[in-house]
Design a protein around this motif. Sequence first.
Motif, PDB file in Angstrom:
ATOM      1  N   SER A 110      48.305  51.969  39.678  1.00  0.00           N
ATOM      2  CA  SER A 110      46.899  52.300  39.438  1.00  0.00           C
ATOM      3  C   SER A 110      46.323  51.562  38.237  1.00  0.00           C
ATOM      4  CB  SER A 110      46.717  53.804  39.267  1.00  0.00           C
ATOM      5  OG  SER A 110      47.353  54.262  38.101  1.00  0.00           O
ATOM      6  N   HIS A 111      45.067  51.201  38.377  1.00  0.00           N
ATOM      7  CA  HIS A 111      44.276  50.567  37.317  1.00  0.00           C
ATOM      8  C   HIS A 111      43.009  51.400  37.248  1.00  0.00           C
ATOM      9  CE1 HIS A 111      41.467  47.805  35.387  1.00  0.00           C
ATOM     10  NE2 HIS A 111      42.523  47.122  34.941  1.00  0.00           N
ATOM     11  N   GLN A 112      42.854  52.160  36.158  1.00  0.00           N
ATOM     12  CA  GLN A 112      41.722  53.075  36.041  1.00  0.00           C
ATOM     13  C   GLN A 112      40.999  52.861  34.730  1.00  0.00           C
ATOM     14  OE1 GLN A 112      43.102  57.076  36.757  1.00  0.00           O
ATOM     15  NE2 GLN A 112      44.350  56.418  38.474  1.00  0.00           N
ATOM     16  N   GLY A 113      39.685  52.763  34.805  1.00  0.00           N
ATOM     17  CA  GLY A 113      38.860  52.602  33.620  1.00  0.00           C
ATOM     18  C   GLY A 113      38.444  51.164  33.414  1.00  0.00           C
ATOM     19  N   LYS A 114      37.877  50.908  32.232  1.00  0.00           N
ATOM     20  CA  LYS A 114      37.383  49.574  31.885  1.00  0.00           C
ATOM     21  C   LYS A 114      37.840  49.207  30.483  1.00  0.00           C
ATOM     22  CE  LYS A 114      33.031  50.189  34.368  1.00  0.00           C
ATOM     23  NZ  LYS A 114      31.585  50.146  34.229  1.00  0.00           N
ATOM     24  N   ALA A 115      37.938  47.922  30.239  1.00  0.00           N
ATOM     25  CA  ALA A 115      38.262  47.449  28.896  1.00  0.00           C
ATOM     26  C   ALA A 115      37.174  47.924  27.939  1.00  0.00           C
ATOM     27  CB  ALA A 115      38.359  45.929  28.881  1.00  0.00           C
ATOM     28  N   GLY A 116      37.545  48.303  26.744  1.00  0.00           N
ATOM     29  CA  GLY A 116      36.606  48.802  25.759  1.00  0.00           C
ATOM     30  C   GLY A 116      36.377  50.296  25.867  1.00  0.00           C
ATOM     31  N   ALA A 117      36.813  50.885  26.958  1.00  0.00           N
ATOM     32  CA  ALA A 117      36.708  52.335  27.162  1.00  0.00           C
ATOM     33  C   ALA A 117      38.116  52.841  27.467  1.00  0.00           C
ATOM     34  CB  ALA A 117      35.755  52.624  28.319  1.00  0.00           C
ATOM     35  N   LEU A 118      38.212  53.974  28.093  1.00  0.00           N
ATOM     36  CA  LEU A 118      39.519  54.490  28.496  1.00  0.00           C
ATOM     37  C   LEU A 118      40.046  53.622  29.635  1.00  0.00           C
ATOM     38  CD1 LEU A 118      41.715  56.614  28.281  1.00  0.00           C
ATOM     39  CD2 LEU A 118      40.440  57.989  29.916  1.00  0.00           C
ATOM     40  N   LYS A 132      45.490  47.153  26.789  1.00  0.00           N
ATOM     41  CA  LYS A 132      44.611  46.550  25.780  1.00  0.00           C
ATOM     42  C   LYS A 132      45.156  45.210  25.291  1.00  0.00           C
ATOM     43  CE  LYS A 132      42.798  50.968  24.387  1.00  0.00           C
ATOM     44  NZ  LYS A 132      42.831  52.049  23.437  1.00  0.00           N
ATOM     45  N   LYS A 133      46.459  44.984  25.462  1.00  0.00           N
ATOM     46  CA  LYS A 133      47.057  43.734  25.014  1.00  0.00           C
ATOM     47  C   LYS A 133      46.964  42.625  26.062  1.00  0.00           C
ATOM     48  CE  LYS A 133      50.253  45.742  21.702  1.00  0.00           C
ATOM     49  NZ  LYS A 133      51.649  45.931  21.334  1.00  0.00           N
ATOM     50  N   ALA A 134      46.610  42.975  27.294  1.00  0.00           N
ATOM     51  CA  ALA A 134      46.476  41.970  28.347  1.00  0.00           C
ATOM     52  C   ALA A 134      45.091  41.329  28.249  1.00  0.00           C
ATOM     53  CB  ALA A 134      46.654  42.613  29.712  1.00  0.00           C
ATOM     54  N   SER A 135      45.027  40.025  28.458  1.00  0.00           N
ATOM     55  CA  SER A 135      43.728  39.350  28.345  1.00  0.00           C
ATOM     56  C   SER A 135      42.769  39.799  29.444  1.00  0.00           C
ATOM     57  CB  SER A 135      43.909  37.834  28.364  1.00  0.00           C
ATOM     58  OG  SER A 135      44.515  37.425  29.565  1.00  0.00           O
ATOM     59  N   ASP A 136      43.253  40.039  30.642  1.00  0.00           N
ATOM     60  CA  ASP A 136      42.439  40.533  31.752  1.00  0.00           C
ATOM     61  C   ASP A 136      43.300  41.531  32.516  1.00  0.00           C
ATOM     62  OD1 ASP A 136      41.081  40.991  34.164  1.00  0.00           O
ATOM     63  OD2 ASP A 136      40.385  38.929  34.328  1.00  0.00           O
ATOM     64  N   SER A 137      43.131  42.811  32.209  1.00  0.00           N
ATOM     65  CA  SER A 137      44.016  43.837  32.766  1.00  0.00           C
ATOM     66  C   SER A 137      43.944  43.915  34.287  1.00  0.00           C
ATOM     67  CB  SER A 137      43.727  45.209  32.158  1.00  0.00           C
ATOM     68  OG  SER A 137      42.434  45.658  32.526  1.00  0.00           O
ATOM     69  N   ARG A 138      42.772  43.725  34.858  1.00  0.00           N
ATOM     70  CA  ARG A 138      42.651  43.788  36.324  1.00  0.00           C
ATOM     71  C   ARG A 138      43.375  42.618  36.972  1.00  0.00           C
ATOM     72  NH1 ARG A 138      39.937  46.249  40.794  1.00  0.00           N
ATOM     73  NH2 ARG A 138      41.085  45.275  42.487  1.00  0.00           N
ATOM     74  N   ARG A 139      43.244  41.448  36.408  1.00  0.00           N
ATOM     75  CA  ARG A 139      43.943  40.280  36.957  1.00  0.00           C
ATOM     76  C   ARG A 139      45.462  40.483  36.835  1.00  0.00           C
ATOM     77  NH1 ARG A 139      41.779  34.428  35.784  1.00  0.00           N
ATOM     78  NH2 ARG A 139      39.980  35.727  36.186  1.00  0.00           N
ATOM     79  N   SER A 140      45.911  41.006  35.704  1.00  0.00           N
ATOM     80  CA  SER A 140      47.342  41.268  35.517  1.00  0.00           C
ATOM     81  C   SER A 140      47.836  42.342  36.487  1.00  0.00           C
ATOM     82  CB  SER A 140      47.620  41.692  34.073  1.00  0.00           C
ATOM     83  OG  SER A 140      47.398  40.615  33.194  1.00  0.00           O
ATOM     84  N   TYR A 141      47.018  43.360  36.726  1.00  0.00           N
ATOM     85  CA  TYR A 141      47.362  44.411  37.696  1.00  0.00           C
ATOM     86  C   TYR A 141      47.525  43.797  39.086  1.00  0.00           C
ATOM     87  CZ  TYR A 141      46.569  48.227  40.996  1.00  0.00           C
ATOM     88  OH  TYR A 141      46.669  49.101  42.057  1.00  0.00           O
ATOM     89  N   ASP A 142      46.538  43.012  39.515  1.00  0.00           N
ATOM     90  CA  ASP A 142      46.599  42.383  40.837  1.00  0.00           C
ATOM     91  C   ASP A 142      47.822  41.475  40.956  1.00  0.00           C
ATOM     92  OD1 ASP A 142      44.257  43.673  41.658  1.00  0.00           O
ATOM     93  OD2 ASP A 142      42.968  41.965  41.151  1.00  0.00           O
ATOM     94  N   ALA A 143      48.138  40.727  39.900  1.00  0.00           N
ATOM     95  CA  ALA A 143      49.305  39.835  39.917  1.00  0.00           C
ATOM     96  C   ALA A 143      50.602  40.645  39.999  1.00  0.00           C
ATOM     97  CB  ALA A 143      49.312  38.942  38.680  1.00  0.00           C
ATOM     98  N   THR A 144      50.646  41.777  39.305  1.00  0.00           N
ATOM     99  CA  THR A 144      51.834  42.635  39.356  1.00  0.00           C
ATOM    100  C   THR A 144      52.053  43.149  40.768  1.00  0.00           C
ATOM    101  OG1 THR A 144      51.527  43.310  37.051  1.00  0.00           O
ATOM    102  CG2 THR A 144      52.913  44.724  38.418  1.00  0.00           C
ATOM    103  N   VAL A 145      51.000  43.664  41.392  1.00  0.00           N
ATOM    104  CA  VAL A 145      51.105  44.192  42.755  1.00  0.00           C
ATOM    105  C   VAL A 145      51.495  43.075  43.731  1.00  0.00           C
ATOM    106  CG1 VAL A 145      49.824  45.277  44.651  1.00  0.00           C
ATOM    107  CG2 VAL A 145      49.564  46.144  42.320  1.00  0.00           C
ATOM    108  N   ALA A 146      50.933  41.892  43.562  1.00  0.00           N
ATOM    109  CA  ALA A 146      51.269  40.757  44.432  1.00  0.00           C
ATOM    110  C   ALA A 146      52.743  40.382  44.293  1.00  0.00           C
ATOM    111  CB  ALA A 146      50.384  39.555  44.112  1.00  0.00           C
ATOM    112  N   THR A 147      53.259  40.385  43.075  1.00  0.00           N
ATOM    113  CA  THR A 147      54.673  40.066  42.854  1.00  0.00           C
ATOM    114  C   THR A 147      55.566  41.130  43.489  1.00  0.00           C
ATOM    115  OG1 THR A 147      54.196  38.871  40.817  1.00  0.00           O
ATOM    116  CG2 THR A 147      56.457  39.671  41.102  1.00  0.00           C
ATOM    117  N   LEU A 148      55.198  42.395  43.339  1.00  0.00           N
ATOM    118  CA  LEU A 148      55.975  43.470  43.965  1.00  0.00           C
ATOM    119  C   LEU A 148      55.985  43.308  45.491  1.00  0.00           C
ATOM    120  CD1 LEU A 148      54.830  46.436  41.698  1.00  0.00           C
ATOM    121  CD2 LEU A 148      57.160  45.491  41.849  1.00  0.00           C
ATOM    122  N   ALA A 149      54.848  42.929  46.066  1.00  0.00           N
ATOM    123  CA  ALA A 149      54.780  42.705  47.515  1.00  0.00           C
ATOM    124  C   ALA A 149      55.709  41.557  47.928  1.00  0.00           C
ATOM    125  CB  ALA A 149      53.346  42.416  47.938  1.00  0.00           C
ATOM    126  N   LYS A 150      55.745  40.501  47.138  1.00  0.00           N
ATOM    127  CA  LYS A 150      56.647  39.376  47.434  1.00  0.00           C
ATOM    128  C   LYS A 150      58.106  39.812  47.333  1.00  0.00           C
ATOM    129  CE  LYS A 150      53.566  35.736  45.880  1.00  0.00           C
ATOM    130  NZ  LYS A 150      53.291  34.784  44.790  1.00  0.00           N
TER     131      LYS A 150
END
Length: 178
Positions: A143-151, A96-114
């Motif tokens: 994992s990234h599950q759910g949507k902002a504003g919900a679970l 909930k504190k991330a401005s765009d959780s999906r973008r942050s998730y994708d960036a995290t996975v990309a960094t781990l791959a690097k």
Amino acid sequence: MRKVKWAAAAAGVVLLAAGCASEGGSDEDKGGQSPTAGSPAPAAASGAPGGGTVDAAAVKGQIEAAATSAGFTEQPGNDVPANLKSCMVSWTADAKKASDSRRSYDATVATLAKDGWKEIRAVDQPAAVVKSLDRGGWTLKASHQGKAGALLVVSFIATETSATCAKAFQEDLAKKQQ
């Protein structure tokens, strides 16, 4: 509720670890992806003397560095039971504190791959994305599950795939089922 959560996680980990330890054949036989010609090999494992198996502290550090650089902060209260600390790392984002959780998730996975984590499986659906990555004797479920504003739950759970850890997970699960 927390006991049930850990029992479910442990059951999944036991199945995962047992499957990884007992299956033979190539990555393609297991439903994974095999490296393509010219693709870089995973980086040498760090966190253990001589570049051997990565330890839990190194795995947690890698996840934390990748996730925080992508804009996540760790949600408190996701402690791993003491008897599993050397075999498991759990890092849940306060999405909930991330401005765009999906973008942050994708960036995290990309960094781990690097950093040498190799993606072996991915499930991408509208409300849930789960990626499995391997490195240095560990499997990471991102994992990234759910949507902002919900679970919304964003988690990174890594398990060591050794026979010793598979036994520890089985014992922990059996104890929790009593």
